[in-house]
Design an enzyme around this catalytic site. Structure first.
Site, PDB file in Angstrom:
ATOM      1  N   ARG A  46       0.844  -1.198   0.000  1.00  0.00           N
ATOM      2  CA  ARG A  46       0.000   0.000   0.000  1.00  0.00           C
ATOM      3  C   ARG A  46       0.872   1.238   0.000  1.00  0.00           C
ATOM      4  NH1 ARG A  46      -1.160   2.157   4.564  1.00  0.00           N
ATOM      5  NH2 ARG A  46      -1.636   0.219   5.658  1.00  0.00           N
ATOM      6  N   TYR A  98     -16.032  18.115 -15.453  1.00  0.00           N
ATOM      7  CA  TYR A  98     -16.374  16.700 -15.500  1.00  0.00           C
ATOM      8  C   TYR A  98     -17.381  16.383 -14.389  1.00  0.00           C
ATOM      9  CZ  TYR A  98     -15.910  11.716 -14.550  1.00  0.00           C
ATOM     10  OH  TYR A  98     -16.184  10.406 -14.285  1.00  0.00           O
ATOM     11  N   ASP A 170      -6.339  19.667 -14.099  1.00  0.00           N
ATOM     12  CA  ASP A 170      -6.726  18.351 -14.587  1.00  0.00           C
ATOM     13  C   ASP A 170      -6.289  18.286 -16.046  1.00  0.00           C
ATOM     14  OD1 ASP A 170      -8.009  16.137 -15.659  1.00  0.00           O
ATOM     15  OD2 ASP A 170      -9.847  16.418 -14.506  1.00  0.00           O
ATOM     16  N   LYS A 195      -7.754   7.162 -19.214  1.00  0.00           N
ATOM     17  CA  LYS A 195      -8.031   7.702 -20.538  1.00  0.00           C
ATOM     18  C   LYS A 195      -6.807   7.581 -21.449  1.00  0.00           C
ATOM     19  CE  LYS A 195     -11.953   8.904 -18.529  1.00  0.00           C
ATOM     20  NZ  LYS A 195     -11.739   8.811 -17.086  1.00  0.00           N
TER      21      LYS A 195
END
Length: 379
Positions: A46, A98, A170, A195
């Site tokens: 982690r 978004y 972003d 993406k």
């Protein structure tokens, strides 16, 4: 290194044990220690994983940053950034945002006393007018999703520095192939790696890149403490995707331009949203801060009827109706009912996002096939 060389080599080293040229998938949760606290830099996956480390280094190099951090999704990256804020803090963002970002802003973090302002960020005077003593962050998305509006990153950075604010960019739609916000004054760059960066519609992942050591420490603490980290298999897939990012983006841009020009000349199309057009609002800014104009194109049919848009979406053969974007295959979507359904209708309409708008993620197929598909679907 030039960008294409960076995409293949930067941040990635051969495996020190075997010399493997491709980063191995370190599918392990824990690591053997010689003595308590005496280890090889890895204790628990982690916190750190060698596959993830290589990806984070590669992303930092591509964005001209110093530190990269990967997360289980783009939204997990957004979540980590917002967790640096405290109750009473305020954020200024675009009104063409978004839907997932809008949802986490207004439905999650607003409940913890953080206030969000949404405005037309194409006009920087509107951004500065919202700054007050509680403002801590400016959140920029450019090109925006799905109206492809362009926001002046350097201009926002000037406002942020003047008022001692954090500027977050972003960069999902553009990728570092088209623009590098840290070079324009942004403090934090975030991505949905799902993406274009992954590029093959087979991974869900997010990332943050920064230059500042203190920011890295804050975000790395949140990354580890909250635990929204990706697995090594997904990190391997994104590393593989990055190696062809420059080739894919070049083709996305070429095809996007031809699709936008085809739609602009179609008698049944009312309006096309694509920042490469000279009459596009802030086209001059796009020319200054971007190297090309990307493969995202949105359009509205004449009459602006939802049923006409649905009919077109159902007729496509190569443009596949699906959520997401940025894969090698062409996708189409209806933002009002899909990606932006969480934004209230009145807010969408106010920002210019009509009920019938169609968003295209133009892939890397042969352009003749894509144009023929558009012709037969629109009629």
């Amino acid at each position: 290194m030039k960008f294409g060389t960076k995409a293949i080599h930067a941040g990635v080293e051969p495996d020190p044990t075997t010399g493997a040229i491709m980063t191995p998938i370190y599918q392990t949760s824990t690591y053997v220690q010689r003595s308590p606290g005496d280890h090889k830099g890895y204790e628990y996956s982690r916190t750190h994983n060698p596959t993830r480390t290589q990806l984070q280094n590669a992303l930092a190099a591509l964005e001209n940053g110093t530190h990269g951090l990967c997360f289980a999704s783009g939204m997990a990256a957004v979540d980590a950034i917002l967790k640096m804020l405290k109750p009473g803090d305020e954020v200024i963002s675009t009104n063409d945002l978004y839907g997932g970002s809008y949802r986490i802003f207004t439905k999650v973090f607003q409940n913890y006393g953080i206030k969000f302002h949404f405005t037309d960020m194409g006009d920087l005077s509107k951004v500065e007018a919202l700054v007050n003593e509680n403002t801590r962050m400016i959140w920029v998305e450019t090109p925006t999703n799905p109206l492809l509006n362009i926001i002046d990153i350097a201009g926002c950075a000037s406002i942020a520095k003047k008022h001692n604010l954090l500027l977050v960019a972003d960069n999902t739609f553009a990728t570092p192939y088209l623009q590098t916000p840290l070079d324009l004054g942004a403090d934090i760059v975030m991505h949905s790696l799902t993406k274009y960066m992954g590029g093959h519609s087979d991974v869900v992942m997010g990332a943050i890149v920064v230059k500042d050591d203190d920011l890295q420490q804050q975000l790395a603490f949140i990354q580890n403490a909250c635990g929204a980290t990706p697995g090594p298999q997904d990190c391997f897939l994104v590393l593989r995707g990055l190696k062809t990012l420059h080739l894919r983006m070049e083709r996305h841009c070429q095809n996007g331009r031809q699709v936008a020009e085809f739609l602009q000349g179609h008698p049944k199309v009312e309006k096309v949203f694509w920042p490469g057009f000279e009459d596009h609002k802030n086209h001059d800014v796009a020319q200054q801060q971007m190297r090309d104009f990307g493969g995202m194109v949105s359009f509205v049919l004449k009459g602006d009827k939802v049923e006409d848009a649905v009919s077109v979406l159902e007729k496509f053969r190569f443009f596949t109706l699906a959520e997401s974007l940025g894969g090698v295959e062409s996708l189409c979507g209806h933002p009002a009912s899909m990606t932006h359904a969480s934004i209230p209708r009145e807010e969408r309409l106010k920002a210019g996002l009509s009920d019938s708008l169609i968003r295209l993620s133009v892939g890397v197929e042969d352009i003749e096939d894509l144009l023929a598909d558009l012709e037969q679907a629109i009629g």
